[in-house]
Design a protein around this motif. Structure first.
Motif, PDB file in Angstrom:
ATOM      1  N   ASP A   8      23.916  39.454  25.805  1.00 15.52           N
ATOM      2  CA  ASP A   8      24.330  38.862  27.081  1.00 15.52           C
ATOM      3  C   ASP A   8      24.292  37.336  27.014  1.00 15.52           C
ATOM      4  O   ASP A   8      25.159  36.658  27.547  1.00 15.52           O
ATOM      5  CB  ASP A   8      23.432  39.335  28.229  1.00 15.52           C
ATOM      6  CG  ASP A   8      23.639  40.800  28.576  1.00 15.52           C
ATOM      7  OD1 ASP A   8      24.718  41.332  28.250  1.00 15.52           O
ATOM      8  OD2 ASP A   8      22.725  41.394  29.169  1.00 15.52           O
ATOM      9  N   ARG A   9      23.258  36.803  26.358  1.00  9.48           N
ATOM     10  CA  ARG A   9      23.149  35.349  26.247  1.00  9.48           C
ATOM     11  C   ARG A   9      24.275  34.802  25.369  1.00  9.48           C
ATOM     12  O   ARG A   9      24.907  33.808  25.709  1.00  9.48           O
ATOM     13  CB  ARG A   9      21.797  34.946  25.662  1.00  9.48           C
ATOM     14  CG  ARG A   9      21.712  33.430  25.500  1.00  9.48           C
ATOM     15  CD  ARG A   9      20.331  32.909  25.363  1.00  9.48           C
ATOM     16  NE  ARG A   9      19.597  33.200  26.585  1.00  9.48           N
ATOM     17  CZ  ARG A   9      18.323  33.550  26.606  1.00  9.48           C
ATOM     18  NH1 ARG A   9      17.645  33.649  25.503  1.00  9.48           N
ATOM     19  NH2 ARG A   9      17.722  33.797  27.742  1.00  9.48           N
ATOM     20  N   ILE A  10      24.514  35.450  24.246  1.00  7.64           N
ATOM     21  CA  ILE A  10      25.594  35.001  23.345  1.00  7.64           C
ATOM     22  C   ILE A  10      26.936  35.073  24.077  1.00  7.64           C
ATOM     23  O   ILE A  10      27.735  34.138  24.022  1.00  7.64           O
ATOM     24  CB  ILE A  10      25.625  35.848  22.052  1.00  7.64           C
ATOM     25  CG1 ILE A  10      24.306  35.724  21.293  1.00  7.64           C
ATOM     26  CG2 ILE A  10      26.805  35.465  21.182  1.00  7.64           C
ATOM     27  CD1 ILE A  10      23.937  34.318  20.881  1.00  7.64           C
ATOM     28  N   ALA A  11      27.161  36.178  24.806  1.00  6.58           N
ATOM     29  CA  ALA A  11      28.412  36.314  25.563  1.00  6.58           C
ATOM     30  C   ALA A  11      28.527  35.214  26.614  1.00  6.58           C
ATOM     31  O   ALA A  11      29.590  34.611  26.784  1.00  6.58           O
ATOM     32  CB  ALA A  11      28.483  37.693  26.223  1.00  6.58           C
ATOM     33  N   GLY A  12      27.429  34.930  27.319  1.00  7.94           N
ATOM     34  CA  GLY A  12      27.447  33.872  28.331  1.00  7.94           C
ATOM     35  C   GLY A  12      27.697  32.506  27.739  1.00  7.94           C
ATOM     36  O   GLY A  12      28.399  31.684  28.323  1.00  7.94           O
ATOM     37  N   LEU A  13      27.119  32.258  26.570  1.00  3.18           N
ATOM     38  CA  LEU A  13      27.321  30.971  25.900  1.00  3.18           C
ATOM     39  C   LEU A  13      28.773  30.780  25.470  1.00  3.18           C
ATOM     40  O   LEU A  13      29.242  29.653  25.323  1.00  3.18           O
ATOM     41  CB  LEU A  13      26.408  30.853  24.676  1.00  3.18           C
ATOM     42  CG  LEU A  13      24.932  30.587  24.955  1.00  3.18           C
ATOM     43  CD1 LEU A  13      24.098  30.844  23.704  1.00  3.18           C
ATOM     44  CD2 LEU A  13      24.733  29.176  25.451  1.00  3.18           C
ATOM     45  N   ILE A  14      29.488  31.890  25.274  1.00  6.74           N
ATOM     46  CA  ILE A  14      30.869  31.816  24.787  1.00  6.74           C
ATOM     47  C   ILE A  14      31.895  32.021  25.898  1.00  6.74           C
ATOM     48  O   ILE A  14      32.845  31.249  26.034  1.00  6.74           O
ATOM     49  CB  ILE A  14      31.094  32.857  23.663  1.00  6.74           C
ATOM     50  CG1 ILE A  14      30.218  32.505  22.459  1.00  6.74           C
ATOM     51  CG2 ILE A  14      32.561  32.937  23.280  1.00  6.74           C
ATOM     52  CD1 ILE A  14      30.156  33.586  21.404  1.00  6.74           C
ATOM     53  N   ILE A  15      31.710  33.054  26.722  1.00  8.26           N
ATOM     54  CA  ILE A  15      32.733  33.447  27.694  1.00  8.26           C
ATOM     55  C   ILE A  15      32.950  32.398  28.785  1.00  8.26           C
ATOM     56  O   ILE A  15      34.085  32.022  29.081  1.00  8.26           O
ATOM     57  CB  ILE A  15      32.403  34.815  28.309  1.00  8.26           C
ATOM     58  CG1 ILE A  15      32.548  35.895  27.236  1.00  8.26           C
ATOM     59  CG2 ILE A  15      33.305  35.119  29.498  1.00  8.26           C
ATOM     60  CD1 ILE A  15      32.040  37.257  27.654  1.00  8.26           C
ATOM     61  N   TYR A  16      31.871  31.910  29.407  1.00  6.82           N
ATOM     62  CA  TYR A  16      32.048  30.954  30.502  1.00  6.82           C
ATOM     63  C   TYR A  16      32.725  29.670  30.060  1.00  6.82           C
ATOM     64  O   TYR A  16      33.684  29.230  30.690  1.00  6.82           O
ATOM     65  CB  TYR A  16      30.719  30.681  31.204  1.00  6.82           C
ATOM     66  CG  TYR A  16      30.357  31.827  32.116  1.00  6.82           C
ATOM     67  CD1 TYR A  16      30.961  31.957  33.351  1.00  6.82           C
ATOM     68  CD2 TYR A  16      29.450  32.776  31.716  1.00  6.82           C
ATOM     69  CE1 TYR A  16      30.666  33.017  34.171  1.00  6.82           C
ATOM     70  CE2 TYR A  16      29.147  33.849  32.538  1.00  6.82           C
ATOM     71  CZ  TYR A  16      29.752  33.963  33.761  1.00  6.82           C
ATOM     72  OH  TYR A  16      29.465  35.018  34.569  1.00  6.82           O
ATOM     73  N   PRO A  17      32.264  29.044  28.982  1.00  6.50           N
ATOM     74  CA  PRO A  17      32.975  27.821  28.589  1.00  6.50           C
ATOM     75  C   PRO A  17      34.383  28.103  28.062  1.00  6.50           C
ATOM     76  O   PRO A  17      35.275  27.269  28.235  1.00  6.50           O
ATOM     77  CB  PRO A  17      32.086  27.200  27.516  1.00  6.50           C
ATOM     78  CG  PRO A  17      31.238  28.308  27.022  1.00  6.50           C
ATOM     79  CD  PRO A  17      31.078  29.252  28.178  1.00  6.50           C
ATOM     80  N   ALA A  18      34.603  29.278  27.449  1.00 10.16           N
ATOM     81  CA  ALA A  18      35.945  29.592  26.945  1.00 10.16           C
ATOM     82  C   ALA A  18      36.942  29.681  28.092  1.00 10.16           C
ATOM     83  O   ALA A  18      38.051  29.141  28.005  1.00 10.16           O
ATOM     84  CB  ALA A  18      35.919  30.896  26.152  1.00 10.16           C
ATOM     85  N   GLY A  19      36.553  30.334  29.170  1.00  5.64           N
ATOM     86  CA  GLY A  19      37.431  30.416  30.338  1.00  5.64           C
ATOM     87  C   GLY A  19      37.691  29.043  30.930  1.00  5.64           C
ATOM     88  O   GLY A  19      38.809  28.736  31.350  1.00  5.64           O
TER      89      GLY A  19
END
Length: 119
Positions: A8-19
């Motif tokens: 979840d942390r890795i996804a959050g670190l990637i998904i939010y800034p990617a969007g």
């Protein structure tokens, strides 16, 4: 989430800034600081709180309509305002000091978040 490198942390670190990078590109702007701030918010705030909320919904509600309303309630004006405030603070860090400037900026974000939520 005992493990620092939880999915979840890795996804959050990637998904939010990617969007947000996509939004920045559409607007024709780019801010590396904004990417860092949203990665930190996604990896440390949203990655912790979103799974907890949706686990709560799964345990508490059985009907899809109730679950839908609970999910919508999560993305309320204050959540939107906080997200807008992260973006605003990353674009203009000077609003963080003095504190009354930060409060004024957050109030504007609450107004925008309320309008967005209603929309």
């Amino acid at each position: 989430m005992n493990n620092f490198f939880h999915r979840d942390r890795i996804a959050g670190l990637i998904i939010y800034p990617a969007g947000d990078v996509l939004a920045q590109l559409i607007l024709g702007e780019f801010s590396f600081l904004r990417i860092i701030v949203l990665a930190l918010a996604g990896g440390f705030v949203y990655a912790w709180e979103i799974p907890k909320w949706f686990r709560f919904i799964e345990k508490r509600y059985t009907h899809f309509f109730q679950r839908t309303l609970a999910a919508i309630a999560y993305f309320k004006p204050l959540w939107i305002a906080r997200h807008l405030f992260f973006i605003t603070a990353s674009m203009t860090p000077a609003i963080l000091w003095p504190p009354n400037a930060a409060v004024g900026a957050f109030i504007l974000c609450v107004i925008a978040g309320t309008k967005s939520f209603i929309g």
